[in-house]
Design an enzyme around this catalytic site. Structure first.
Site, PDB file in Angstrom:
ATOM      1  N   LYS A 189      17.275 120.831  55.964  1.00  0.00           N
ATOM      2  CA  LYS A 189      15.970 120.682  55.307  1.00  0.00           C
ATOM      3  C   LYS A 189      16.064 119.682  54.155  1.00  0.00           C
ATOM      4  O   LYS A 189      16.781 119.918  53.181  1.00  0.00           O
ATOM      5  CB  LYS A 189      15.487 122.018  54.733  1.00  0.00           C
ATOM      6  CG  LYS A 189      14.057 121.880  54.182  1.00  0.00           C
ATOM      7  CD  LYS A 189      13.628 123.044  53.323  1.00  0.00           C
ATOM      8  CE  LYS A 189      13.866 122.823  51.855  1.00  0.00           C
ATOM      9  NZ  LYS A 189      13.112 121.706  51.256  1.00  0.00           N
ATOM     10  N   GLU A 263      26.784 122.188  45.796  1.00  0.00           N
ATOM     11  CA  GLU A 263      26.915 121.011  44.923  1.00  0.00           C
ATOM     12  C   GLU A 263      25.742 121.075  43.960  1.00  0.00           C
ATOM     13  O   GLU A 263      24.602 120.839  44.350  1.00  0.00           O
ATOM     14  CB  GLU A 263      26.813 119.708  45.744  1.00  0.00           C
ATOM     15  CG  GLU A 263      27.859 119.537  46.826  1.00  0.00           C
ATOM     16  CD  GLU A 263      29.185 119.009  46.290  1.00  0.00           C
ATOM     17  OE1 GLU A 263      29.310 118.781  45.074  1.00  0.00           O
ATOM     18  OE2 GLU A 263      30.103 118.850  47.113  1.00  0.00           O
ATOM     19  N   GLU A 394      20.863 120.097  31.680  1.00  0.00           N
ATOM     20  CA  GLU A 394      20.647 118.909  32.497  1.00  0.00           C
ATOM     21  C   GLU A 394      19.172 118.495  32.432  1.00  0.00           C
ATOM     22  O   GLU A 394      18.290 119.311  32.656  1.00  0.00           O
ATOM     23  CB  GLU A 394      21.021 119.233  33.948  1.00  0.00           C
ATOM     24  CG  GLU A 394      20.924 118.041  34.862  1.00  0.00           C
ATOM     25  CD  GLU A 394      21.260 118.398  36.310  1.00  0.00           C
ATOM     26  OE1 GLU A 394      20.721 119.395  36.820  1.00  0.00           O
ATOM     27  OE2 GLU A 394      22.067 117.665  36.914  1.00  0.00           O
TER      28      GLU A 394
HETATM   29  P1  NAP Z   1      16.277 122.227  43.698  1.00  0.00           P
HETATM   30  O1  NAP Z   1      14.982 122.550  43.125  1.00  0.00           O
HETATM   31  O2  NAP Z   1      17.376 123.207  43.568  1.00  0.00           O
HETATM   32  O3  NAP Z   1      16.035 121.867  45.221  1.00  0.00           O
HETATM   33  C1  NAP Z   1      17.050 121.495  46.103  1.00  0.00           C
HETATM   34  C2  NAP Z   1      16.653 121.836  47.510  1.00  0.00           C
HETATM   35  O4  NAP Z   1      16.529 123.249  47.644  1.00  0.00           O
HETATM   36  C3  NAP Z   1      15.311 121.263  47.925  1.00  0.00           C
HETATM   37  O5  NAP Z   1      15.350 120.939  49.291  1.00  0.00           O
HETATM   38  C4  NAP Z   1      14.390 122.435  47.678  1.00  0.00           C
HETATM   39  O6  NAP Z   1      13.189 122.367  48.417  1.00  0.00           O
HETATM   40  C5  NAP Z   1      15.238 123.597  48.127  1.00  0.00           C
HETATM   41  N1  NAP Z   1      14.885 124.897  47.566  1.00  0.00           N
HETATM   42  C6  NAP Z   1      14.122 125.176  46.483  1.00  0.00           C
HETATM   43  N2  NAP Z   1      14.062 126.510  46.294  1.00  0.00           N
HETATM   44  C7  NAP Z   1      14.802 127.091  47.270  1.00  0.00           C
HETATM   45  C8  NAP Z   1      15.130 128.433  47.610  1.00  0.00           C
HETATM   46  N3  NAP Z   1      14.693 129.457  46.898  1.00  0.00           N
HETATM   47  N4  NAP Z   1      15.914 128.659  48.694  1.00  0.00           N
HETATM   48  C9  NAP Z   1      16.388 127.630  49.420  1.00  0.00           C
HETATM   49  N5  NAP Z   1      16.093 126.345  49.156  1.00  0.00           N
HETATM   50  C10 NAP Z   1      15.322 126.065  48.084  1.00  0.00           C
HETATM   51  O7  NAP Z   1      16.887 120.898  43.083  1.00  0.00           O
HETATM   52  P2  NAP Z   1      16.149 119.498  42.988  1.00  0.00           P
HETATM   53  O8  NAP Z   1      15.276 119.544  41.804  1.00  0.00           O
HETATM   54  O9  NAP Z   1      15.595 119.100  44.281  1.00  0.00           O
HETATM   55  O10 NAP Z   1      17.390 118.524  42.752  1.00  0.00           O
HETATM   56  C11 NAP Z   1      17.904 118.290  41.519  1.00  0.00           C
HETATM   57  C12 NAP Z   1      19.151 119.116  41.254  1.00  0.00           C
HETATM   58  O11 NAP Z   1      20.133 118.866  42.267  1.00  0.00           O
HETATM   59  C13 NAP Z   1      19.818 118.738  39.970  1.00  0.00           C
HETATM   60  O12 NAP Z   1      20.191 119.896  39.273  1.00  0.00           O
HETATM   61  C14 NAP Z   1      21.043 117.961  40.418  1.00  0.00           C
HETATM   62  O13 NAP Z   1      22.084 117.952  39.496  1.00  0.00           O
HETATM   63  C15 NAP Z   1      21.398 118.611  41.670  1.00  0.00           C
HETATM   64  N6  NAP Z   1      22.192 117.713  42.514  1.00  0.00           N
HETATM   65  C16 NAP Z   1      23.527 117.949  42.664  1.00  0.00           C
HETATM   66  C17 NAP Z   1      24.310 117.093  43.413  1.00  0.00           C
HETATM   67  C18 NAP Z   1      25.776 117.343  43.574  1.00  0.00           C
HETATM   68  O14 NAP Z   1      26.364 116.756  44.470  1.00  0.00           O
HETATM   69  N7  NAP Z   1      26.398 118.181  42.774  1.00  0.00           N
HETATM   70  C19 NAP Z   1      23.734 115.998  44.062  1.00  0.00           C
HETATM   71  C20 NAP Z   1      22.372 115.775  43.892  1.00  0.00           C
HETATM   72  C21 NAP Z   1      21.615 116.654  43.115  1.00  0.00           C
HETATM   73  P3  NAP Z   1      11.916 121.596  47.781  1.00  0.00           P
HETATM   74  O15 NAP Z   1      12.330 120.224  47.446  1.00  0.00           O
HETATM   75  O16 NAP Z   1      10.958 121.598  48.856  1.00  0.00           O
HETATM   76  O17 NAP Z   1      11.537 122.387  46.583  1.00  0.00           O
END
Ligand code: NAP
Ligand code: MG
Length: 484
Positions: A189, A263, A394
């Protein structure tokens, strides 16, 4: 995407010119069992260009029934895919890699239109690296016994993979390539704001002839994600995203048979010593925080400057910031594109206010900002200390918190003092300092005299609240194998 003159795309400098030559479908459905199918929900959500607020496509919202269908397809496909000769698996993965290369321009333009990142980054970094991940893991598919000699290894089963919006195609490649190379099948997804390149990848997968059900791509929001996480017939969850959702996932699969890699977020420390090559370091520090608008988990969002060079470094940073070009992501001269979503823009603004309330001193690049779209200027925060919220949490935007230090032990202590442990950077001409810091900094990745360099052969991942497990390199294969 057929009647575009792709050779011209790089020469376009406006969004309109580029958009007129890119054919996107009006609606995108789910990719399940080898073909595009309508969601049982019949619902669609909008994919928006964050630089213009235009709706560029409608994307299907997968519900529980759709996830059931996708997991069933992946389970059925697993029976034959996991037994297929490894060199045959490799052929498909090589084919996908080559097809991404052939369509690199389409991918780059769509990535920048959908997510807001500068075309130079999509073109030179995201898309070539995504292809390289497929090439790299295709190469391993029939050599696993050399990677893990004297152990018997088997694929895990069906992997549920959930990715964020900051490197959409690249994150899809990081997830899919090692999983299928090892003989697993996948339900992936993408993030809601940036689903388009994953769906374009689905088109390639369909054309590549990959057996149906090996890769399924389902779109939707957090609810769709949690349907994947909680599905009983999924054997492995690979999640990249926020620490908050990562913790939620870990709790919800506790006690099940599912394997997990996470991650998560970061608060990278960049450390510059008085003996560093200062101009080179300033360039690296700028790249570390402003690359991809700071929407980077390993961004160097905290800067530690040795006291004796504090003034000169801050002056040079401000000077370099004055020449950054902010604007149209499709213009090849742009350095800083659009903030990915209105929600993310609101989060950045919230942190700016907290930083000011807690006594931080702000410096921002002056720029005229368009009324349409989501924009935020490159920002420095001075006069902050370890206890400030903007130093601990962050922000995921173009905001750098700057502090000073006197000794190497003091800076190690400060750099390690956050809940995160993903990345760090060190700028010094002294090899002995580099050795000490790479050892003592509590982070999964430490760069020396460079920053934000990625390669399929290098493992990537965090410690503490930045995650569990590694992606990339040989370590990335371990995440998709069971050892006997
Ligand atoms: P997020 O809100 O955690 O969302 C990540 C993914 O999870 C999206 O596809 C999101 O869907 C989905 N999601 C949201 N709620 C969920 C739930 N309850 N159960 C399962 N899936 C769910 O994070 P983001 O705002 O998209 O991304 C930013 C974050 O990612 C930052 O904290 C960043 O540091 C981290 N990140 C880490 C890495 C690494 O390699 N360590 C790399 C890139 C990003 P929707 O988009 O549809 O809400
Ligand atoms: Mg979008």
């Amino acid at each position: 995407m057929s009647n575009i003159d792709l050779n011209k795309i790089w020469n376009y400098t406006t969004a309109k010119e580029s958009k007129d030559h890119i054919l996107l479908k009006e609606k995108y459905d789910l990719f399940i069992n080898g073909k595009f199918v309508k969601s049982k929900s019949r619902k669609y959500f909008n994919s928006v260009n964050p630089a213009t607020d235009e709706i560029i496509a409608k994307i299907s919202e997968a519900n529980k029934e759709d996830i059931n269908f996708a997991v069933k397809a992946a389970n059925t496909a697993f029976k034959s895919w996991s037994k297929l000769k490894a060199k045959e698996r490799a052929k498909y993965i090589f084919r996908i890699a080559r097809m991404i290369q052939e369509r690199a321009k389409e991918f780059a333009v769509i990535e920048s239109m959908d997510g807001g990142k500068p075309i130079r980054e999509s073109r030179d970094i995201d898309i070539p690296l995504a292809a390289n991940h497929f090439f790299y893991y295709a190469g391993w598919a029939d050599k696993l016994e050399y990677a893990f000699p004297n152990t018997s290894h088997e694929p895990i089963g069906v992997a549920g993979q959930i990715i964020p919006w900051n490197f959409p195609l690249l994150m899809a490649a990081w997830k899919i390539a090692p999983a299928i190379a090892c003989g697993n099948t996948v339900v992936l997804k993408p993030a809601e704001t940036t689903s388009l390149t994953a769906l374009k990848l689905a088109e390639i997968i369909e054309e590549s002839g990959l057996p149906k059900g090996v890769v399924n791509i389902v779109t939707g929001g957090g609810k769709t994600g949690s349907e994947i996480v909680n599905h009983p017939n999924i054997d492995k969850i690979a999640f990249t995203g926020s620490t908050k959702v990562g913790k939620l996932i870990k709790r919800s699969i506790a006690g099940t048979h599912k394997k997990l890699t996470l991650e998560l977020g970061g608060k990278g420390a960049n450390i510059i010593f008085e003996d560093a090559a200062i101009d080179q370091a300033v360039e690296g520090i700028i790249n570390a925080i402003f690359f991809n608008q700071g929407h980077v988990c390993c961004a160097g969002s905290r800067l530690f400057v040795q006291e004796s060079i504090f003034e000169i470094v801050v002056e040079k940073l401000k000077d370099r910031m004055s020449s950054l070009i902010i604007g149209d992501p499709l213009d090849k001269n742009t350095d800083i594109g659009a903030i990915n979503s209105k929600e993310q823009l609101a989060t950045i603004k919230k942190y700016i206010n907290i930083g000011l309330e807690e006594g931080g001193e702000i410096y921002q690049k002056k720029c005229s900002i368009s009324e349409k779209g989501n924009w935020f200027p490159p920002t420095l925060f001075l006069n902050v200390s370890q206890s400030h919220t903007i130093v601990q949490e962050e922000i995921f935007g173009p905001v750098l918190a700057i502090q000073t230090f006197r000794t190497i032990d003091e800076v190690i202590e400060k750099a390690n003092n956050t809940p995160y442990g993903l990345s760090a950077g060190v700028w010094t001409e002294k090899g002995s300092k580099i050795f000490k810091l790479t050892k003592e900094l509590n982070a999964g990745v430490v760069w020396a005299n460079t920053y934000n360099k990625f390669d399929p052969t290098s493992p990537f991942g965090g410690v503490k609240e930045s995650g569990i497990g590694r992606e990339g390199g040989l370590h990335g294969l371990k995440a998709y194998l069971k050892f006997k």
